[in-house]
Enzyme design. Structure first.
Site, PDB file in Angstrom:
ATOM      1  CG  ASP A   1      -7.578  -8.766  -3.279  1.00 28.67           C
ATOM      2  OD1 ASP A   1      -8.540  -8.006  -3.052  1.00 28.67           O
ATOM      3  OD2 ASP A   1      -6.400  -8.456  -3.011  1.00 28.67           O
ATOM      4  CG  HIS A   2      -7.938  -9.022   0.993  1.00 27.81           C
ATOM      5  ND1 HIS A   2      -6.778  -8.966   1.725  1.00 27.81           N
ATOM      6  CD2 HIS A   2      -7.710  -8.289  -0.131  1.00 27.81           C
ATOM      7  CE1 HIS A   2      -5.895  -8.210   1.078  1.00 27.81           C
ATOM      8  NE2 HIS A   2      -6.433  -7.791  -0.050  1.00 27.81           N
TER       9      HIS A   2
ATOM     10  CG  HIS B   1      -7.208  -0.569   1.124  1.00 24.02           C
ATOM     11  ND1 HIS B   1      -6.614  -0.306  -0.090  1.00 24.02           N
ATOM     12  CD2 HIS B   1      -7.776  -1.796   1.015  1.00 24.02           C
ATOM     13  CE1 HIS B   1      -6.819  -1.340  -0.897  1.00 24.02           C
ATOM     14  NE2 HIS B   1      -7.525  -2.258  -0.259  1.00 24.02           N
TER      15      HIS B   1
ATOM     16  CG  ASP C   1      -4.948  -4.915   0.614  1.00 24.93           C
ATOM     17  OD1 ASP C   1      -4.143  -5.806   0.922  1.00 24.93           O
ATOM     18  OD2 ASP C   1      -5.739  -5.007  -0.354  1.00 24.93           O
TER      19      ASP C   1
ATOM     20  CG  HIS D   1     -10.985  -4.648  -1.698  1.00 25.28           C
ATOM     21  ND1 HIS D   1      -9.924  -3.804  -1.491  1.00 25.28           N
ATOM     22  CD2 HIS D   1     -12.048  -3.858  -2.009  1.00 25.28           C
ATOM     23  CE1 HIS D   1     -10.327  -2.546  -1.679  1.00 25.28           C
ATOM     24  NE2 HIS D   1     -11.611  -2.559  -1.980  1.00 25.28           N
TER      25      HIS D   1
ATOM     26  CG  HIS E   1      -9.878  -5.022   3.021  1.00 20.22           C
ATOM     27  ND1 HIS E   1      -8.746  -5.770   3.241  1.00 20.22           N
ATOM     28  CD2 HIS E   1      -9.809  -4.620   1.720  1.00 20.22           C
ATOM     29  CE1 HIS E   1      -8.022  -5.813   2.134  1.00 20.22           C
ATOM     30  NE2 HIS E   1      -8.653  -5.128   1.196  1.00 20.22           N
TER      31      HIS E   1
HETATM   32 FE    FE Z   1      -5.880  -6.637  -1.668  1.00 17.73          FE
HETATM   33 ZN    ZN Z   2      -7.865  -4.400  -0.726  1.00 16.12          ZN
END
Ligand code: FE
Ligand code: ZN
Length: 254
Positions: A57-58, A111, A128, A55, A53
């Protein structure tokens, strides 16, 4: 195939899979430097990147890894992800020859709107959506959508190893304990996780069967969760119970 969780950022895991020849793929590389260090240290060669996904942080390290290693990058169709070489969606297969791996793509929104998971090699790489003893926050989806996604994951074989995107298990365990203080399997898992974390080890992967016995968000049809909801005046259907759990977790402070 060997599976290695690389701790990254605050509490993310970048999942790395490699074969005996050191050919590797990584999932959700939020930080390219963490991956580069792991590759350098073990003389592994990066062959591909999978994203669940959008985001940061990914995906934060994906463009740099693609550029440096010239590898394919798989992920969902989403304008917020601009580093893909291969767009994949529900029912698609990702086939890699080195390391030799095949994943089926599952659409698991909730999410985020375009979140996907990868199922293969006895694993589910679920970003997530599903955490150990918890699930992702509903940033873009509805409770019904997230519950559908969790149902899809829960339908996989119980031996499937859950590779989630964050080390949230201990904190999740505090909320799970509020819901099911009398679940002995949950208490056993919490002790195991405390031991692993004190030892500097990941609490993941964990089997789906273990999660089904302990994770409140996979247990909306159990008497324990039905009773927990009833005590809070929630007497609706399973979506209502899931929504009540998620809302309570959002404001839960241990
Ligand atoms: Fe995350
Ligand atoms: Zn996430």
């Amino acid at each position: 195939m060997h599976l290695v969780p690389l701790p990254a950022l605050t509490d993310n895991y970048i999942w790395l899979l490699h074969d005996d020849e050191g050919q590797a793929v990584v999932v959700d590389p939020g930080d390219a430097a963490v991956v580069e260090q792991a590759l350098d240290r073990r003389q592994w060669r990066l062959r591909g990147v999978l994203l669940t996904h959008h985001h940061n942080d990914h995906i934060g390290g994906a463009a740099a890894l693609r550029q440096h290693h010239g590898v394919p990058v798989y992920g969902p169709l989403d304008p917020r992800i601009d580093c893909l070489t291969h767009v994949v969606g529900d029912g698609d297969r990702v086939t890699l020859t080195a390391p030799e791996l095949t994943f089926e793509v599952l659409s698991i929104p909730g999410h985020t709107r375009t979140h996907i998971g990868y199922v293969g090699a006895g694993l589910v790489l679920c970003g997530d959506t599903l955490f150990s003893l918890g699930c992702g926050r509903l940033f873009e989806g509805t409770p019904a959508q997230m519950l559908d996604s969790l149902d899809r994951l829960a339908a996989l074989p119980g031996s499937t190893r859950v590779c989630a995107g964050h080390e949230y298990t201990q904190a999740n365990g505090l909320f799970a304990n509020e819901v099911e203080p009398n679940n002995p399997t949950l208490q056993q898992r919490r002790r195991e996780v405390a031991r692993l974390r004190a030892d500097g080890q990941a609490s993941l992967p964990v089997t789906l069967a273990a999660e089904q016995a302990t994770n409140p968000f996979l247990r909306v049809d159990t008497d324990a969760v039905i009773d927990w909801c009833a005590r809070r005046g929630v007497d609706g259907d399973r979506v209502a119970r899931f929504a009540a759990l998620r809302a309570a977790k959002d404001v839960f402070r241990a």
